[in-house]
Motif scaffolding. Structure first.
Motif, PDB file in Angstrom:
ATOM      1  N   ASP A   1       0.831  -1.201   0.000  1.00 28.87           N
ATOM      2  CA  ASP A   1       0.000   0.000   0.000  1.00 28.87           C
ATOM      3  C   ASP A   1       0.871   1.258   0.000  1.00 28.87           C
ATOM      4  N   ASP A   2       0.213   2.410  -0.123  1.00 33.52           N
ATOM      5  CA  ASP A   2       0.946   3.667  -0.206  1.00 33.52           C
ATOM      6  C   ASP A   2       1.747   3.943   1.059  1.00 33.52           C
ATOM      7  N   ALA A   3       1.188   3.613   2.217  1.00 30.99           N
ATOM      8  CA  ALA A   3       1.884   3.886   3.475  1.00 30.99           C
ATOM      9  C   ALA A   3       3.174   3.083   3.562  1.00 30.99           C
ATOM     10  N   THR A   4       3.135   1.836   3.105  1.00 30.49           N
ATOM     11  CA  THR A   4       4.337   0.999   3.124  1.00 30.49           C
ATOM     12  C   THR A   4       5.401   1.576   2.215  1.00 30.49           C
ATOM     13  N   PHE A   5       5.001   1.992   1.026  1.00 35.13           N
ATOM     14  CA  PHE A   5       5.968   2.587   0.103  1.00 35.13           C
ATOM     15  C   PHE A   5       6.516   3.903   0.639  1.00 35.13           C
ATOM     16  N   ASP A   6       5.632   4.772   1.124  1.00 37.77           N
ATOM     17  CA  ASP A   6       6.063   6.087   1.587  1.00 37.77           C
ATOM     18  C   ASP A   6       7.046   5.986   2.747  1.00 37.77           C
ATOM     19  N   ARG A   7       6.848   5.010   3.612  1.00 36.72           N
ATOM     20  CA  ARG A   7       7.739   4.818   4.755  1.00 36.72           C
ATOM     21  C   ARG A   7       9.181   4.579   4.306  1.00 36.72           C
ATOM     22  N   SER A   8       9.349   3.766   3.261  1.00 33.63           N
ATOM     23  CA  SER A   8      10.693   3.503   2.739  1.00 33.63           C
ATOM     24  C   SER A   8      11.186   4.625   1.833  1.00 33.63           C
ATOM     25  N   ALA A   9      10.284   5.208   1.057  1.00 35.43           N
ATOM     26  CA  ALA A   9      10.692   6.243   0.105  1.00 35.43           C
ATOM     27  C   ALA A   9      11.282   7.457   0.803  1.00 35.43           C
ATOM     28  N   ALA A  10      10.911   7.697   2.049  1.00 32.63           N
ATOM     29  CA  ALA A  10      11.487   8.821   2.786  1.00 32.63           C
ATOM     30  C   ALA A  10      12.999   8.692   2.900  1.00 32.63           C
ATOM     31  N   SER A  11      13.517   7.460   2.878  1.00 37.42           N
ATOM     32  CA  SER A  11      14.965   7.257   3.037  1.00 37.42           C
ATOM     33  C   SER A  11      15.747   7.665   1.791  1.00 37.42           C
ATOM     34  N   PHE A  12      15.059   7.870   0.663  1.00 39.73           N
ATOM     35  CA  PHE A  12      15.749   8.269  -0.566  1.00 39.73           C
ATOM     36  C   PHE A  12      16.022   9.777  -0.600  1.00 39.73           C
ATOM     37  N   GLU A  13      15.535  10.503   0.394  1.00 38.27           N
ATOM     38  CA  GLU A  13      15.738  11.949   0.446  1.00 38.27           C
ATOM     39  C   GLU A  13      17.108  12.300   1.023  1.00 38.27           C
ATOM     40  N   ASN A  14      17.995  11.355   1.003  1.00 38.56           N
ATOM     41  CA  ASN A  14      19.374  11.522   1.451  1.00 38.56           C
ATOM     42  C   ASN A  14      20.157  12.336   0.413  1.00 38.56           C
ATOM     43  N   PRO A  15      20.971  13.301   0.829  1.00 41.81           N
ATOM     44  CA  PRO A  15      21.670  14.139  -0.164  1.00 41.81           C
ATOM     45  C   PRO A  15      22.669  13.380  -1.029  1.00 41.81           C
ATOM     46  N   ASP A  16      23.110  12.200  -0.587  1.00 40.03           N
ATOM     47  CA  ASP A  16      24.073  11.419  -1.363  1.00 40.03           C
ATOM     48  C   ASP A  16      23.407  10.329  -2.201  1.00 40.03           C
ATOM     49  N   HIS A  17      22.090  10.210  -2.094  1.00 33.12           N
ATOM     50  CA  HIS A  17      21.412   9.052  -2.670  1.00 33.12           C
ATOM     51  C   HIS A  17      21.644   8.921  -4.175  1.00 33.12           C
ATOM     52  N   VAL A  18      21.357   9.960  -4.916  1.00 32.24           N
ATOM     53  CA  VAL A  18      21.457   9.873  -6.379  1.00 32.24           C
ATOM     54  C   VAL A  18      22.888   9.581  -6.805  1.00 32.24           C
ATOM     55  N   ASP A  19      23.852  10.273  -6.215  1.00 30.28           N
ATOM     56  CA  ASP A  19      25.252  10.066  -6.600  1.00 30.28           C
ATOM     57  C   ASP A  19      25.698   8.627  -6.333  1.00 30.28           C
ATOM     58  N   VAL A  20      25.332   8.078  -5.182  1.00 26.94           N
ATOM     59  CA  VAL A  20      25.747   6.713  -4.838  1.00 26.94           C
ATOM     60  C   VAL A  20      25.088   5.704  -5.770  1.00 26.94           C
ATOM     61  N   VAL A  21      23.800   5.867  -6.033  1.00 22.23           N
ATOM     62  CA  VAL A  21      23.088   4.928  -6.912  1.00 22.23           C
ATOM     63  C   VAL A  21      23.669   4.961  -8.323  1.00 22.23           C
ATOM     64  N   ILE A  22      23.854   6.142  -8.867  1.00 24.15           N
ATOM     65  CA  ILE A  22      24.383   6.246 -10.230  1.00 24.15           C
ATOM     66  C   ILE A  22      25.784   5.665 -10.303  1.00 24.15           C
ATOM     67  N   HIS A  23      26.618   5.935  -9.310  1.00 29.81           N
ATOM     68  CA  HIS A  23      27.964   5.381  -9.333  1.00 29.81           C
ATOM     69  C   HIS A  23      27.934   3.861  -9.250  1.00 29.81           C
ATOM     70  N   ASN A  24      27.060   3.324  -8.432  1.00 25.81           N
ATOM     71  CA  ASN A  24      26.967   1.869  -8.299  1.00 25.81           C
ATOM     72  C   ASN A  24      26.761   1.204  -9.655  1.00 25.81           C
ATOM     73  N   TYR A  25      25.804   1.690 -10.417  1.00 27.07           N
ATOM     74  CA  TYR A  25      25.489   1.030 -11.685  1.00 27.07           C
ATOM     75  C   TYR A  25      26.489   1.381 -12.783  1.00 27.07           C
ATOM     76  N   ARG A  26      27.005   2.586 -12.785  1.00 30.94           N
ATOM     77  CA  ARG A  26      28.038   2.912 -13.777  1.00 30.94           C
ATOM     78  C   ARG A  26      29.326   2.135 -13.497  1.00 30.94           C
ATOM     79  N   TRP A  27      29.667   1.977 -12.226  1.00 30.76           N
ATOM     80  CA  TRP A  27      30.875   1.209 -11.890  1.00 30.76           C
ATOM     81  C   TRP A  27      30.742  -0.227 -12.377  1.00 30.76           C
ATOM     82  N   ARG A  28      29.589  -0.809 -12.206  1.00 23.98           N
ATOM     83  CA  ARG A  28      29.400  -2.201 -12.627  1.00 23.98           C
ATOM     84  C   ARG A  28      29.646  -2.380 -14.120  1.00 23.98           C
ATOM     85  N   LEU A  29      29.297  -1.379 -14.906  1.00 27.16           N
ATOM     86  CA  LEU A  29      29.498  -1.456 -16.356  1.00 27.16           C
ATOM     87  C   LEU A  29      30.890  -1.016 -16.780  1.00 27.16           C
ATOM     88  N   GLY A  30      31.709  -0.632 -15.824  1.00 31.77           N
ATOM     89  CA  GLY A  30      33.048  -0.151 -16.156  1.00 31.77           C
ATOM     90  C   GLY A  30      33.061   1.257 -16.690  1.00 31.77           C
TER      91      GLY A  30
END
Length: 311
Positions: free
Chosen positions: A199-228
């Motif tokens: 449900d929406d409440a379950t998703f929203d509870r976890s989605a709040a953790s993506f508001e981290n200032p490093d989130h986008v940079d870490v995620v993008i680096h993770n997948y770009r690193w895997r591809l070299g």
């Protein structure tokens, strides 16, 4: 080391969230159960967070375990302590974070359980630092892979399931993710767990953790690193060389797979030989998808308790 407690966020099922300085990070984490209990560390994936283990934790603490659930770098209240530290998402960095977390809390050895990024991190520690890992519960089994294997093309159908990895390789993808993190995560939840009726409440509870200032940079680096397509940090080069050799996991292990996992994953027969200690694979039925601990908490907790008791 500094350690403190922060007030619980609304709808947080764990009680107080703690914070500890560990290596490059100040890590937000749950600490539940008896302080003198055998330690279990649970590691979440992307795009999920500690709430994947909301129903697992009480099952383990009721069995006398001390359960630690940290936010990975780029999630929740975990922060990189220095502004000039690389926003690095490579496997070795995440493993180093977990070992530093254990050291900061004085945990010599723990049973590790995880899925997605957390499953890979747990695999790495179990393979390279078995003295720190009492046992392992690994969703989707052996997830260790170096950059060389990531560069190798797959059959078209397999490549299709990795569409977001290629999207993240572009500047358009980085900007698109940054502008639509919540919608992107919801899409992944649906496709990776097509029969999970969250449900929406379950998703929203976890989605709040993506508001981290490093989130986008870490995620993008993770997948770009895997591809070299992105460099790792030189300090992890030796670890990555060891991982590229596909080291065996010698600690007692149970691997799990949901019968409706919509995320890319291998058949268990392809990785069974990587586990050379006591080993068992379980397929969890009932329409269980990628976020197995949250979709099937009893099956996950039972596996943790069994592997922790294996000598």
């Amino acid at each position: 080391m500094t350690q403190s407690s922060a007030g619980a966020a609304p709808h947080r099922p764990f009680g107080e969230l703690r914070q500890v300085d560990a290596g490059d990070l100040t890590i937000g984490y749950v600490d539940a159960g008896p302080p003198d209990g055998d330690v279990v560390i649970l590691l979440h994936g992307w795009p999920y967070d500690i709430h994947s283990f909301a129903e697992v934790v009480p099952l383990l603490t009721a069995a006398g375990r001390r359960v630690l659930v940290p936010y990975l770098r780029g999630f929740g209240t975990t922060r990189l302590r220095a502004a000039d530290t690389a926003r690095n998402g490579q496997s070795a960095a995440l493993a180093a974070d977990t070992l530093a977390f254990m050291d900061a809390l004085g945990v010599r050895q723990a049973t590790l359980g995880g899925f997605d990024w957390g499953g890979r991190t747990a695999d790495v520690i179990a393979a390279l630092w078995p003295e720190r890992c009492r046992g392992l519960v690994a969703v989707s089994g052996y997830l260790i892979a170096g950059q060389e294997s990531g560069r190798k093309p797959l059959p078209p159908k397999a490549e299709l399931s990795w569409w977001y990895q290629f999207y993240f390789a572009t500047e358009r993808g980085r900007q698109g993710y940054a502008a639509n993190v919540r919608d992107f995560a919801r899409l992944i939840w649906h496709t990776a767990s097509p029969r999970w009726d969250f449900d929406d409440a379950t998703f929203d509870r976890s989605a709040a953790s993506f508001e981290n200032p490093d989130h986008v940079d870490v995620v993008i680096h993770n997948y770009r690193w895997r591809l070299g397509l992105a460099e790792g940090e030189p300090r992890y080069a030796d670890v990555e060389r060891r991982l590229a050799a596909n080291p065996p996991v010698t600690v007692p292990t149970i691997s799990l797979e949901g019968d409706a996992n919509g995320a890319p994953h291998l058949d268990p027969s392809t990785y069974a030989g990587r586990f050379t200690g006591a080993y068992e694979h379980r397929t969890v039925s009932g329409g269980v998808g990628h976020n197995l601990p949250q979709e099937a908490p009893r099956a996950f907790a039972d596996a943790v308790l069994q592997v922790a008791a294996t000598r």
